[in-house]
Design a protein around this motif. Structure first.
Motif, mmCIF file in Angstrom:
data_model
loop_
_atom_site.group_PDB
_atom_site.id
_atom_site.type_symbol
_atom_site.label_atom_id
_atom_site.label_comp_id
_atom_site.label_asym_id
_atom_site.label_seq_id
_atom_site.Cartn_x
_atom_site.Cartn_y
_atom_site.Cartn_z
ATOM 1 N N ASN A 1 -3.849 4.968 3.576
ATOM 2 C CA ASN A 1 -3.326 3.688 4.041
ATOM 3 C C ASN A 1 -4.518 2.769 4.278
ATOM 4 O OD1 ASN A 1 -1.221 1.986 4.722
ATOM 5 N ND2 ASN A 1 -1.199 2.601 6.868
ATOM 6 N N ARG A 2 -4.803 1.905 3.294
ATOM 7 C CA ARG A 2 -6.002 1.055 3.387
ATOM 8 C C ARG A 2 -5.772 -0.249 2.632
ATOM 9 N NH1 ARG A 2 -8.950 5.178 -0.587
ATOM 10 N NH2 ARG A 2 -8.235 4.250 -2.545
ATOM 11 N N GLY B 1 1.849 -7.745 6.009
ATOM 12 C CA GLY B 1 2.935 -7.634 6.990
ATOM 13 C C GLY B 1 2.795 -6.328 7.749
ATOM 14 N N GLU B 2 3.777 -5.448 7.634
ATOM 15 C CA GLU B 2 3.779 -4.155 8.311
ATOM 16 C C GLU B 2 3.175 -3.057 7.426
ATOM 17 O OE1 GLU B 2 6.374 -6.109 7.626
ATOM 18 O OE2 GLU B 2 6.600 -7.006 9.586
ATOM 19 N N PHE B 3 2.655 -3.412 6.277
ATOM 20 C CA PHE B 3 2.134 -2.458 5.292
ATOM 21 C C PHE B 3 0.691 -2.797 4.940
ATOM 22 C CE2 PHE B 3 6.683 -2.898 4.782
ATOM 23 C CZ PHE B 3 7.108 -1.580 4.784
ATOM 24 N N MET B 4 0.067 -1.921 4.193
ATOM 25 C CA MET B 4 -1.269 -2.162 3.648
ATOM 26 C C MET B 4 -1.119 -2.303 2.132
ATOM 27 S SD MET B 4 -3.170 -2.205 6.340
ATOM 28 C CE MET B 4 -4.879 -1.938 5.962
ATOM 29 N N THR B 5 -2.090 -2.936 1.497
ATOM 30 C CA THR B 5 -1.983 -3.202 0.059
ATOM 31 C C THR B 5 -2.331 -1.991 -0.807
ATOM 32 O OG1 THR B 5 -4.229 -4.105 0.050
ATOM 33 C CG2 THR B 5 -2.398 -5.682 0.279
ATOM 34 N N GLU B 6 -2.921 -0.954 -0.220
ATOM 35 C CA GLU B 6 -3.221 0.272 -0.962
ATOM 36 C C GLU B 6 -2.707 1.458 -0.154
ATOM 37 O OE1 GLU B 6 -7.322 0.700 -2.229
ATOM 38 O OE2 GLU B 6 -7.550 -1.471 -2.176
ATOM 39 N N LEU C 1 -0.233 3.590 -4.705
ATOM 40 C CA LEU C 1 0.461 2.312 -4.790
ATOM 41 C C LEU C 1 -0.520 1.204 -4.433
ATOM 42 C CD1 LEU C 1 2.943 0.409 -4.880
ATOM 43 C CD2 LEU C 1 3.334 0.999 -2.479
ATOM 44 N N THR C 2 -0.616 0.215 -5.297
ATOM 45 C CA THR C 2 -1.439 -0.962 -5.047
ATOM 46 C C THR C 2 -0.564 -2.184 -5.262
ATOM 47 O OG1 THR C 2 -3.355 0.220 -5.928
ATOM 48 C CG2 THR C 2 -3.583 -2.152 -5.652
#
Length: 166
Positions: free
Chosen positions: A101-102, A107-112, A125-126
């Protein structure tokens, strides 16, 4: 004299061009030696169908992704801060566990994000955030990279939305 020099230069250029062409035989041999059965692990992870409807409870947020290939299907769902996601791998909807998780805050998520699937596949997932929406934000583009236990990598382009239930 000039004609002779021009003719010699032309002949030299043609000889050089002919001698520098790659031999097509290795390419043909490589095409003939690929066993389609070796591609099965990579092909088996491509979603055959989409996920069913997903529910968010009051004040929950989710990440909803569709593949950008034909036919377009809903293939990935994650509730914020759950550490898990549901995704379509081949013919099955499976629950995957977050391992990475990076990146940037989305929002409530990370982009990677990385996930481990029950069949031994590793999923990365990216996403690239897009324009804001009321109660969420678009996923302008992204990709799911699925690595099989045999080492095959399959890239699936995705788009979607991050949304929250008020």
């Amino acid at each position: 004299m000039i004609r002779h020099i021009s003719a010699i230069l032309l002949a030299t250029a043609l000889a050089t061009a002919c001698s520098s062409r790659p031999d097509p035989a290795p390419v043909e041999q490589a095409r003939q030696t690929v066993d389609p059965q070796t591609l099965v692990p990579a092909v088996n992870v491509v979603p055959e169908s989409g996920l069913g409807p997903q529910q968010l409870e009051r004040n929950e947020c989710g990440l909803f992704l569709w593949n950008r290939t034909e036919p377009t299907q809903f293939i990935f769902f994650e509730k914020a801060q759950s550490g898990r996601a549901t995704m379509q791998i081949g013919a099955e909807a499976v629950e995957v566990t977050q391992t990475i998780n990076r990146g940037e805050i989305f929002g409530e998520f990370m982009t990677e994000q990385g996930f481990a699937a029950p069949g031994g596949e590793q999923v990365m997932l990216t996403v690239v955030p897009g324009e804001p929406l009321q109660g969420g934000q678009r996923v302008e583009q992204g990709k799911l990279e699925i690595v099989t236990p045999e080492g095959w990598r399959t890239l699936i382009p995705v788009l979607g939305v991050r949304a929250c239930q008020p």
